[in-house]
Design a protein around this motif. Sequence first.
Motif, PDB file in Angstrom:
ATOM      1  N   THR A 280       0.891  -1.232   0.034  1.00 55.66           N
ATOM      2  CA  THR A 280      -0.019  -0.049   0.125  1.00 55.66           C
ATOM      3  C   THR A 280       0.885   1.192   0.179  1.00 55.66           C
ATOM      4  N   GLU A 281       2.033   1.253   0.376  1.00 55.39           N
ATOM      5  CA  GLU A 281       2.849   2.487   0.679  1.00 55.39           C
ATOM      6  C   GLU A 281       3.129   2.764  -0.856  1.00 55.39           C
ATOM      7  N   ARG A 282       3.649   1.753  -1.701  1.00 55.23           N
ATOM      8  CA  ARG A 282       3.939   1.862  -3.189  1.00 55.23           C
ATOM      9  C   ARG A 282       2.704   2.492  -3.827  1.00 55.23           C
ATOM     10  N   LEU A 283       1.487   1.781  -3.549  1.00 58.41           N
ATOM     11  CA  LEU A 283       0.396   2.071  -4.341  1.00 58.41           C
ATOM     12  C   LEU A 283      -0.314   3.359  -3.915  1.00 58.41           C
ATOM     13  N   GLN A 284      -0.250   3.645  -2.653  1.00 58.54           N
ATOM     14  CA  GLN A 284      -0.966   4.874  -2.066  1.00 58.54           C
ATOM     15  C   GLN A 284      -2.349   5.223  -2.502  1.00 58.54           C
ATOM     16  N   PRO A 285      -3.223   3.970  -2.193  1.00 60.47           N
ATOM     17  CA  PRO A 285      -4.549   4.029  -2.642  1.00 60.47           C
ATOM     18  C   PRO A 285      -5.128   4.743  -1.480  1.00 60.47           C
ATOM     19  N   ALA A 286      -6.582   5.058  -2.047  1.00 55.30           N
ATOM     20  CA  ALA A 286      -7.422   5.651  -0.959  1.00 55.30           C
ATOM     21  C   ALA A 286      -7.959   4.722  -0.372  1.00 55.30           C
ATOM     22  N   ALA A 287      -8.376   3.312  -1.015  1.00 55.17           N
ATOM     23  CA  ALA A 287      -8.686   2.183  -0.322  1.00 55.17           C
ATOM     24  C   ALA A 287      -8.311   1.153  -0.969  1.00 55.17           C
ATOM     25  N   VAL A 288      -8.235  -0.178  -0.411  1.00 56.88           N
ATOM     26  CA  VAL A 288      -7.874  -1.383  -1.122  1.00 56.88           C
ATOM     27  C   VAL A 288      -9.129  -2.313  -0.689  1.00 56.88           C
ATOM     28  N   LEU A 289      -9.851  -2.910  -1.790  1.00 56.38           N
ATOM     29  CA  LEU A 289     -10.676  -3.992  -1.599  1.00 56.38           C
ATOM     30  C   LEU A 289     -10.262  -5.361  -2.446  1.00 56.38           C
ATOM     31  N   PRO A 290      -9.973  -6.260  -1.574  1.00 51.14           N
ATOM     32  CA  PRO A 290      -9.527  -7.690  -2.023  1.00 51.14           C
ATOM     33  C   PRO A 290     -10.673  -8.154  -2.852  1.00 51.14           C
ATOM     34  N   LYS A 291     -10.518  -8.910  -4.137  1.00 51.70           N
ATOM     35  CA  LYS A 291     -11.421  -9.642  -5.017  1.00 51.70           C
ATOM     36  C   LYS A 291     -11.524 -10.879  -4.526  1.00 51.70           C
ATOM     37  N   PRO A 292     -12.805 -11.719  -4.315  1.00 49.78           N
ATOM     38  CA  PRO A 292     -13.788 -11.187  -4.752  1.00 49.78           C
ATOM     39  C   PRO A 292     -14.046  -9.948  -3.668  1.00 49.78           C
ATOM     40  N   PHE A 293     -14.874  -8.832  -4.308  1.00 52.81           N
ATOM     41  CA  PHE A 293     -15.080  -7.577  -3.579  1.00 52.81           C
ATOM     42  C   PHE A 293     -16.712  -7.401  -3.182  1.00 52.81           C
ATOM     43  N   ASP A 294     -17.015  -6.611  -2.026  1.00 53.67           N
ATOM     44  CA  ASP A 294     -18.357  -6.695  -1.838  1.00 53.67           C
ATOM     45  C   ASP A 294     -18.898  -5.391  -2.423  1.00 53.67           C
ATOM     46  N   LEU A 295     -19.895  -5.403  -3.034  1.00 55.55           N
ATOM     47  CA  LEU A 295     -20.354  -4.129  -3.987  1.00 55.55           C
ATOM     48  C   LEU A 295     -20.655  -3.187  -2.896  1.00 55.55           C
ATOM     49  N   ALA A 296     -21.407  -3.220  -2.013  1.00 53.98           N
ATOM     50  CA  ALA A 296     -22.005  -2.326  -0.875  1.00 53.98           C
ATOM     51  C   ALA A 296     -20.584  -1.589  -0.456  1.00 53.98           C
ATOM     52  N   THR A 297     -19.529  -2.257  -0.140  1.00 59.96           N
ATOM     53  CA  THR A 297     -18.183  -1.842   0.391  1.00 59.96           C
ATOM     54  C   THR A 297     -17.893  -1.049  -0.764  1.00 59.96           C
ATOM     55  N   LEU A 298     -17.703  -1.386  -1.756  1.00 60.23           N
ATOM     56  CA  LEU A 298     -17.134  -0.449  -2.984  1.00 60.23           C
ATOM     57  C   LEU A 298     -17.813   0.920  -3.038  1.00 60.23           C
ATOM     58  N   LEU A 299     -19.123   0.715  -3.097  1.00 65.69           N
ATOM     59  CA  LEU A 299     -20.027   2.091  -3.227  1.00 65.69           C
ATOM     60  C   LEU A 299     -19.846   2.810  -2.193  1.00 65.69           C
ATOM     61  N   ALA A 300     -19.718   2.392  -1.057  1.00 61.52           N
ATOM     62  CA  ALA A 300     -19.418   3.097   0.219  1.00 61.52           C
ATOM     63  C   ALA A 300     -18.236   3.852   0.296  1.00 61.52           C
ATOM     64  N   GLU A 301     -17.196   3.178  -0.165  1.00 62.45           N
ATOM     65  CA  GLU A 301     -15.897   3.660  -0.002  1.00 62.45           C
ATOM     66  C   GLU A 301     -15.803   4.936  -1.004  1.00 62.45           C
ATOM     67  N   ALA A 302     -16.403   4.648  -2.254  1.00 59.32           N
ATOM     68  CA  ALA A 302     -16.453   5.698  -3.368  1.00 59.32           C
ATOM     69  C   ALA A 302     -17.246   6.888  -2.762  1.00 59.32           C
ATOM     70  N   GLU A 303     -18.116   6.796  -2.178  1.00 60.78           N
ATOM     71  CA  GLU A 303     -18.988   7.705  -1.718  1.00 60.78           C
ATOM     72  C   GLU A 303     -18.220   8.573  -0.416  1.00 60.78           C
ATOM     73  N   ARG A 304     -17.302   7.883   0.222  1.00 62.46           N
ATOM     74  CA  ARG A 304     -16.700   8.355   1.541  1.00 62.46           C
ATOM     75  C   ARG A 304     -15.560   9.078   0.772  1.00 62.46           C
ATOM     76  N   ILE A 305     -14.825   8.648  -0.260  1.00 58.55           N
ATOM     77  CA  ILE A 305     -13.568   9.233  -0.850  1.00 58.55           C
ATOM     78  C   ILE A 305     -14.086  10.618  -1.656  1.00 58.55           C
ATOM     79  N   LEU A 306     -15.122  10.719  -2.146  1.00 59.93           N
ATOM     80  CA  LEU A 306     -15.692  11.856  -3.088  1.00 59.93           C
ATOM     81  C   LEU A 306     -16.512  12.830  -2.284  1.00 59.93           C
ATOM     82  N   LYS A 307     -16.895  12.569  -1.154  1.00 56.73           N
ATOM     83  CA  LYS A 307     -17.641  13.571  -0.351  1.00 56.73           C
ATOM     84  C   LYS A 307     -16.357  14.411   0.609  1.00 56.73           C
TER      85      LYS A 307
END
Length: 127
Positions: A100-127
Amino acid sequence: MTQQSAEHEMFRVLVVDDDPAIREFVGQALVEEGYETRLASNGKDALCQLREWPADLIVLDLMMPTMDGWTFRDKQRETGALAAIPVIVMSAARDVTDQTERLQPAAVLPKPFDLATLLAEAERILK
């Protein structure tokens, strides 16, 4: 492919994944939440699209042909205005959390991922 809805019209999300089913699924889910989306099948395509269509968020797979997500992140950070775009990494790669230090992501979701978690992360990051 550009899709749009009025609720989050100002937020643009680029979905980058070599698996067409995942790419379409995530893109459609974001559209249904009101985001404008574009889809890319690899990092090279994503960089080309970002130069013409600056996204507010990138949802990125790491293991892709042509240009993988690791190389994409390196190139993204080298490219002025693109460097500031936050990234949600989605990957089946086992070493993602160790890198994660190299990638510096706002969030990491392992596959298979939970769609609700992905949508919640997108909203959190964009708000």
